[in-house]
Design a protein around this motif. Sequence first.
Motif, PDB file in Angstrom:
ATOM      1  N   SER A   1       0.855  -1.189   0.000  1.00 31.36           N
ATOM      2  CA  SER A   1       0.000   0.000   0.000  1.00 31.36           C
ATOM      3  C   SER A   1       0.889   1.237   0.000  1.00 31.36           C
ATOM      4  O   SER A   1       2.013   1.165  -0.450  1.00 31.36           O
ATOM      5  CB  SER A   1      -0.993  -0.045   1.165  1.00 31.36           C
ATOM      6  OG  SER A   1      -0.327  -0.292   2.380  1.00 31.36           O
ATOM      7  N   SER A   2       0.416   2.354   0.519  1.00 30.71           N
ATOM      8  CA  SER A   2       1.131   3.620   0.309  1.00 30.71           C
ATOM      9  C   SER A   2       1.357   4.437   1.572  1.00 30.71           C
ATOM     10  O   SER A   2       0.962   5.604   1.665  1.00 30.71           O
ATOM     11  CB  SER A   2       0.349   4.453  -0.717  1.00 30.71           C
ATOM     12  OG  SER A   2       0.207   3.736  -1.910  1.00 30.71           O
ATOM     13  N   PRO A   3       2.024   3.882   2.574  1.00 34.90           N
ATOM     14  CA  PRO A   3       2.307   4.664   3.782  1.00 34.90           C
ATOM     15  C   PRO A   3       3.472   5.627   3.553  1.00 34.90           C
ATOM     16  O   PRO A   3       4.110   5.605   2.502  1.00 34.90           O
ATOM     17  CB  PRO A   3       2.720   3.585   4.783  1.00 34.90           C
ATOM     18  CG  PRO A   3       3.434   2.596   3.910  1.00 34.90           C
ATOM     19  CD  PRO A   3       2.614   2.556   2.637  1.00 34.90           C
ATOM     20  N   ARG A   4       3.736   6.450   4.560  1.00 35.19           N
ATOM     21  CA  ARG A   4       4.932   7.297   4.572  1.00 35.19           C
ATOM     22  C   ARG A   4       5.894   6.726   5.599  1.00 35.19           C
ATOM     23  O   ARG A   4       5.507   6.447   6.730  1.00 35.19           O
ATOM     24  CB  ARG A   4       4.595   8.740   4.949  1.00 35.19           C
ATOM     25  CG  ARG A   4       3.943   9.501   3.825  1.00 35.19           C
ATOM     26  CD  ARG A   4       3.820  10.984   4.124  1.00 35.19           C
ATOM     27  NE  ARG A   4       2.953  11.192   5.276  1.00 35.19           N
ATOM     28  CZ  ARG A   4       3.054  12.222   6.112  1.00 35.19           C
ATOM     29  NH1 ARG A   4       3.987  13.130   5.957  1.00 35.19           N
ATOM     30  NH2 ARG A   4       2.213  12.344   7.117  1.00 35.19           N
ATOM     31  N   ILE A   5       7.135   6.556   5.199  1.00 34.57           N
ATOM     32  CA  ILE A   5       8.179   6.094   6.109  1.00 34.57           C
ATOM     33  C   ILE A   5       9.215   7.208   6.181  1.00 34.57           C
ATOM     34  O   ILE A   5       9.795   7.598   5.165  1.00 34.57           O
ATOM     35  CB  ILE A   5       8.793   4.768   5.640  1.00 34.57           C
ATOM     36  CG1 ILE A   5       7.700   3.697   5.605  1.00 34.57           C
ATOM     37  CG2 ILE A   5       9.943   4.359   6.549  1.00 34.57           C
ATOM     38  CD1 ILE A   5       8.137   2.357   5.088  1.00 34.57           C
ATOM     39  N   VAL A   6       9.425   7.738   7.391  1.00 36.02           N
ATOM     40  CA  VAL A   6      10.233   8.935   7.583  1.00 36.02           C
ATOM     41  C   VAL A   6      11.338   8.656   8.599  1.00 36.02           C
ATOM     42  O   VAL A   6      11.079   8.121   9.687  1.00 36.02           O
ATOM     43  CB  VAL A   6       9.346  10.102   8.111  1.00 36.02           C
ATOM     44  CG1 VAL A   6      10.164  11.362   8.321  1.00 36.02           C
ATOM     45  CG2 VAL A   6       8.173  10.356   7.182  1.00 36.02           C
ATOM     46  N   ASN A   7      12.573   9.021   8.252  1.00 37.37           N
ATOM     47  CA  ASN A   7      13.698   8.977   9.180  1.00 37.37           C
ATOM     48  C   ASN A   7      13.870   7.604   9.823  1.00 37.37           C
ATOM     49  O   ASN A   7      14.047   7.482  11.035  1.00 37.37           O
ATOM     50  CB  ASN A   7      13.545  10.066  10.251  1.00 37.37           C
ATOM     51  CG  ASN A   7      14.820  10.265  11.050  1.00 37.37           C
ATOM     52  OD1 ASN A   7      15.922  10.054  10.563  1.00 37.37           O
ATOM     53  ND2 ASN A   7      14.669  10.679  12.301  1.00 37.37           N
ATOM     54  N   CYS A   8      13.805   6.557   9.020  1.00 45.29           N
ATOM     55  CA  CYS A   8      14.022   5.194   9.505  1.00 45.29           C
ATOM     56  C   CYS A   8      15.305   4.638   8.893  1.00 45.29           C
ATOM     57  O   CYS A   8      15.647   4.951   7.756  1.00 45.29           O
ATOM     58  CB  CYS A   8      12.847   4.286   9.149  1.00 45.29           C
ATOM     59  SG  CYS A   8      11.350   4.633  10.079  1.00 45.29           S
TER      60      CYS A   8
ATOM     61  N   THR B   1       0.584   0.671  -5.268  1.00 46.52           N
ATOM     62  CA  THR B   1       1.585   0.980  -4.258  1.00 46.52           C
ATOM     63  C   THR B   1       2.370   2.227  -4.641  1.00 46.52           C
ATOM     64  O   THR B   1       2.995   2.271  -5.686  1.00 46.52           O
ATOM     65  CB  THR B   1       2.555  -0.207  -4.072  1.00 46.52           C
ATOM     66  OG1 THR B   1       1.794  -1.351  -3.717  1.00 46.52           O
ATOM     67  CG2 THR B   1       3.570   0.073  -2.999  1.00 46.52           C
ATOM     68  N   SER B   2       2.335   3.224  -3.777  1.00 46.61           N
ATOM     69  CA  SER B   2       3.161   4.419  -3.976  1.00 46.61           C
ATOM     70  C   SER B   2       3.561   4.991  -2.631  1.00 46.61           C
ATOM     71  O   SER B   2       3.183   6.087  -2.260  1.00 46.61           O
ATOM     72  CB  SER B   2       2.424   5.457  -4.824  1.00 46.61           C
ATOM     73  OG  SER B   2       1.212   5.824  -4.210  1.00 46.61           O
ATOM     74  N   PRO B   3       4.356   4.206  -1.861  1.00 47.28           N
ATOM     75  CA  PRO B   3       4.781   4.706  -0.555  1.00 47.28           C
ATOM     76  C   PRO B   3       5.739   5.872  -0.707  1.00 47.28           C
ATOM     77  O   PRO B   3       6.361   6.052  -1.751  1.00 47.28           O
ATOM     78  CB  PRO B   3       5.491   3.500   0.057  1.00 47.28           C
ATOM     79  CG  PRO B   3       5.939   2.702  -1.108  1.00 47.28           C
ATOM     80  CD  PRO B   3       4.928   2.911  -2.185  1.00 47.28           C
ATOM     81  N   SER B   4       5.853   6.643   0.343  1.00 50.64           N
ATOM     82  CA  SER B   4       6.793   7.748   0.398  1.00 50.64           C
ATOM     83  C   SER B   4       7.848   7.391   1.435  1.00 50.64           C
ATOM     84  O   SER B   4       7.528   7.155   2.593  1.00 50.64           O
ATOM     85  CB  SER B   4       6.052   9.022   0.795  1.00 50.64           C
ATOM     86  OG  SER B   4       6.972  10.055   1.028  1.00 50.64           O
ATOM     87  N   ILE B   5       9.085   7.308   0.975  1.00 47.82           N
ATOM     88  CA  ILE B   5      10.183   6.924   1.866  1.00 47.82           C
ATOM     89  C   ILE B   5      11.087   8.136   2.044  1.00 47.82           C
ATOM     90  O   ILE B   5      11.531   8.717   1.086  1.00 47.82           O
ATOM     91  CB  ILE B   5      10.996   5.753   1.291  1.00 47.82           C
ATOM     92  CG1 ILE B   5      10.117   4.590   0.883  1.00 47.82           C
ATOM     93  CG2 ILE B   5      12.068   5.321   2.290  1.00 47.82           C
ATOM     94  CD1 ILE B   5       9.385   3.900   1.982  1.00 47.82           C
TER      95      ILE B   5
END
Length: 156
Positions: free
Chosen positions: A124-131, A152-156
Amino acid sequence: MRTSIFLWFCVLSVCLNAVCLGADIHVPDDYSTIQEAVDAAVAGDTILVADGTYTGTGNVGIELRGKPITLQSVNGPDNCIIDCDHSAQAFYIHEGETASTVIQGFTIANGYSAGDGGGCFIESSPRIVNCCFKNCQASSTGGGIHFTGNMTSPSI
């Protein structure tokens, strides 16, 4: 009459703000595992994970259940580690999460999958930040992260 309407408006505004802003849920103070906190969370909530290393049942293989929530470490990835112990993925994200679902400030270490996505499998398309992803492996593709699916278009 005006006073009565004004009071009802004030009460309604306070109630709507409480619902819209969401609550803070603390791990391990409110819930002992990350998954328990996610399961208890509702739209708009923020789950704050205290410093430490999280491993074992309820702290790996975490599913966000399609909820528009923020899962965040208190003091960033240097201080909050999800250690998968070479036996699981940290996150399995597959229930229609959008950019309103945020994972922020974790080190994901020692993730493993016999298939795809050793640290994180995303459909799916969550945002993953500073991992940070460290020492994660997959037998097929995506040692750290694997994305799949047409939408699917997650933001990393």
